[in-house]
Design a protein around this motif. Sequence first.
Motif, PDB file in Angstrom:
ATOM      1  N   ASP A   1       0.819  -1.222   0.000  1.00 41.81           N
ATOM      2  CA  ASP A   1       0.000   0.000   0.000  1.00 41.81           C
ATOM      3  C   ASP A   1       0.849   1.265   0.000  1.00 41.81           C
ATOM      4  OD1 ASP A   1      -2.150  -1.700   0.137  1.00 41.81           O
ATOM      5  OD2 ASP A   1      -2.520  -1.391   2.296  1.00 41.81           O
ATOM      6  N   HIS A   2       2.122   1.140   0.406  1.00 37.29           N
ATOM      7  CA  HIS A   2       3.003   2.321   0.502  1.00 37.29           C
ATOM      8  C   HIS A   2       4.282   2.043  -0.289  1.00 37.29           C
ATOM      9  CE1 HIS A   2       0.312   2.641   3.988  1.00 37.29           C
ATOM     10  NE2 HIS A   2       0.483   3.940   3.906  1.00 37.29           N
ATOM     11  N   PRO A   3       4.169   1.997  -1.612  1.00 33.22           N
ATOM     12  CA  PRO A   3       5.301   1.550  -2.436  1.00 33.22           C
ATOM     13  C   PRO A   3       6.508   2.489  -2.398  1.00 33.22           C
ATOM     14  CG  PRO A   3       3.507   2.376  -3.812  1.00 33.22           C
ATOM     15  CD  PRO A   3       2.975   2.322  -2.414  1.00 33.22           C
TER      16      PRO A   3
ATOM     17  N   VAL B   1      11.315  -0.948  10.782  1.00 35.69           N
ATOM     18  CA  VAL B   1      11.900   0.328  10.371  1.00 35.69           C
ATOM     19  C   VAL B   1      11.285   0.734   9.036  1.00 35.69           C
ATOM     20  CG1 VAL B   1      14.008   1.552   9.755  1.00 35.69           C
ATOM     21  CG2 VAL B   1      14.045  -0.182  11.572  1.00 35.69           C
ATOM     22  N   VAL B   2      10.680   1.921   9.027  1.00 36.08           N
ATOM     23  CA  VAL B   2      10.087   2.457   7.802  1.00 36.08           C
ATOM     24  C   VAL B   2      11.013   3.562   7.294  1.00 36.08           C
ATOM     25  CG1 VAL B   2       8.026   3.488   6.771  1.00 36.08           C
ATOM     26  CG2 VAL B   2       7.811   2.018   8.798  1.00 36.08           C
TER      27      VAL B   2
ATOM     28  N   ALA C   1       4.245   4.669   8.617  1.00 35.95           N
ATOM     29  CA  ALA C   1       4.553   4.389  10.023  1.00 35.95           C
ATOM     30  C   ALA C   1       3.268   4.300  10.848  1.00 35.95           C
ATOM     31  CB  ALA C   1       5.492   5.459  10.591  1.00 35.95           C
ATOM     32  N   ASP C   2       2.281   5.171  10.530  1.00 39.31           N
ATOM     33  CA  ASP C   2       0.986   5.096  11.219  1.00 39.31           C
ATOM     34  C   ASP C   2       0.322   3.749  10.978  1.00 39.31           C
ATOM     35  OD1 ASP C   2       1.285   7.592  12.229  1.00 39.31           O
ATOM     36  OD2 ASP C   2      -0.118   8.580  10.844  1.00 39.31           O
ATOM     37  N   ALA C   3       0.395   3.279   9.739  1.00 43.04           N
ATOM     38  CA  ALA C   3      -0.210   1.986   9.408  1.00 43.04           C
ATOM     39  C   ALA C   3       0.481   0.854  10.171  1.00 43.04           C
ATOM     40  CB  ALA C   3      -0.134   1.742   7.900  1.00 43.04           C
ATOM     41  N   VAL C   4       1.803   0.941  10.304  1.00 47.57           N
ATOM     42  CA  VAL C   4       2.535  -0.083  11.059  1.00 47.57           C
ATOM     43  C   VAL C   4       2.144  -0.038  12.537  1.00 47.57           C
ATOM     44  CG1 VAL C   4       4.809  -0.854  11.828  1.00 47.57           C
ATOM     45  CG2 VAL C   4       4.478  -0.161   9.440  1.00 47.57           C
ATOM     46  N   ALA C   5       2.059   1.168  13.092  1.00 43.70           N
ATOM     47  CA  ALA C   5       1.693   1.298  14.508  1.00 43.70           C
ATOM     48  C   ALA C   5       0.319   0.694  14.766  1.00 43.70           C
ATOM     49  CB  ALA C   5       1.725   2.774  14.924  1.00 43.70           C
ATOM     50  N   THR C   6      -0.596   0.936  13.852  1.00 45.48           N
ATOM     51  CA  THR C   6      -1.946   0.368  13.975  1.00 45.48           C
ATOM     52  C   THR C   6      -1.885  -1.162  13.928  1.00 45.48           C
ATOM     53  OG1 THR C   6      -2.894   2.320  12.930  1.00 45.48           O
ATOM     54  CG2 THR C   6      -4.258   0.331  12.954  1.00 45.48           C
ATOM     55  N   ALA C   7      -1.103  -1.684  12.995  1.00 45.48           N
ATOM     56  CA  ALA C   7      -0.986  -3.148  12.871  1.00 45.48           C
ATOM     57  C   ALA C   7      -0.414  -3.760  14.142  1.00 45.48           C
ATOM     58  CB  ALA C   7      -0.111  -3.494  11.667  1.00 45.48           C
TER      59      ALA C   7
END
Lengths: 248, 248
Positions: free
Chosen positions: A199-201, A221-222, A234-240
């Motif tokens: 989703d974040h290429p 690490v993003v 990074a927001d998407a990772v934190a949510t996951a």
Amino acid sequence: MEDTVSQPVTAALLVIGDEILSGRTKDKNIGFVADYLTALGIDLLEVRVVPDIEERIVEAVNALRAAYTYVFTSGGIGPTHDDITADSMAKAFGVTIDVDPRARAILEAHYGPDQLTTARLRMARIPAGADLIENKVSKAPGFRIGNVHVMAGVPSIMQAMMDALAPTLKTGRKMLSQALDADLPESRLAERLAQIQKDHPDTMIGSYPRTNDGRFTTQIVVRSRDQHTLDAAADAVATAIRETLATL
Amino acid sequence: MEDTVSQPVTAALLVIGDEILSGRTKDKNIGFVADYLTALGIDLLEVRVVPDIEERIVEAVNALRAAYTYVFTSGGIGPTHDDITADSMAKAFGVTIDVDPRARAILEAHYGPDQLTTARLRMARIPAGADLIENKVSKAPGFRIGNVHVMAGVPSIMQAMMDALAPTLKTGRKMLSQALDADLPESRLAERLAQIQKDHPDTMIGSYPRTNDGRFTTQIVVRSRDQHTLDAAADAVATAIRETLATL
């Protein structure tokens, strides 16, 4: 419109020395150079460690200087018989090498003319056409030839040489990064991370397993050159991470 | 007569991972593998660090496996999207890759069949024709394909895999070494060392400058596969150090 500015600047590091390959000396330069270049916005894309063998040094530096914006080397520029980096660089570039008047003057000023032995003069051998790199620690200079920066192997001297040459480097748009720690083994996050990467290429998402007191945890690490792009991923990772922890 | 036995066994290490090149993770595997192989009598002759990019991994492993007896790799065999080492090895060797029944059985026994998620099954993807390398720490195995040994990047797991695979390696006649510390800058010893190297051609004499409290000292390392050859050269170095100190 800003393609020139945002064009990545790339680099390779060539560590020269039998002592690293035998394990006798533990390398301290790779991590330093990696941090240093990352901070400058230069992407370190390859490291090689080769022995003190001319043919191997020539082959490696010729491969690397053709592939990257810059090459940095460490090791093999001292006064002893096993210091063959300067001669190897001359061979790689197909130029002559001799005692350089500028380097000789630096060593004469440091040691005094009567203490400038044959061995020490060896440290003034510089390939034709090279620029000197200042050495504030022990004076014997490094040099730049083409896109290759030749530095000492002793970490304190190598670091001083990096400081001396850094202002001459063109730097890229800095790679930004954000690290997120997850108290989870990485396999629990893997599927969601793969989707977030899709989703974040324009980001690079790395997953690094750790062991803490025998438990497996993960650091995600993003990386991106754009702050907004970075923040969104990074927001998407934190949510996951949060949602995965909630299911346990 | 013992040419077969004394034939050097050579190796390269390929470290795979963006995190080493960005400086975020400081490599701990190069020094460990160097020490380990030296102790086994295997000469580590090259190290490369490359990013998590398939083309770069394939190119590096193909270059190294053609040049050395053994290749060891670390990194990129976990369950996440950025773990592409196994697929890259299959590509390098031109073989297929799929979930391996042996690896799957190991993971099922460890996680339980209902916890063997798609992500975890990714760790059972092994190139066709490879042998597994046991992982006592976290179970997901490494593998050997041809002369290439594919291991995890986490140091504790990599070290366990080295222990597991070491008995399968052929080892060479062990390189012996003796280190001599000289309280002298190396330029003071350089001419005598060059002569000693000429007089003892079957040894390798390395000179390694150090800084101790701002003073320059030197460690001389003499290496040879023969004890008598080593002793003779080391004695000559010890004499050179003693006599040089006496002239100061």
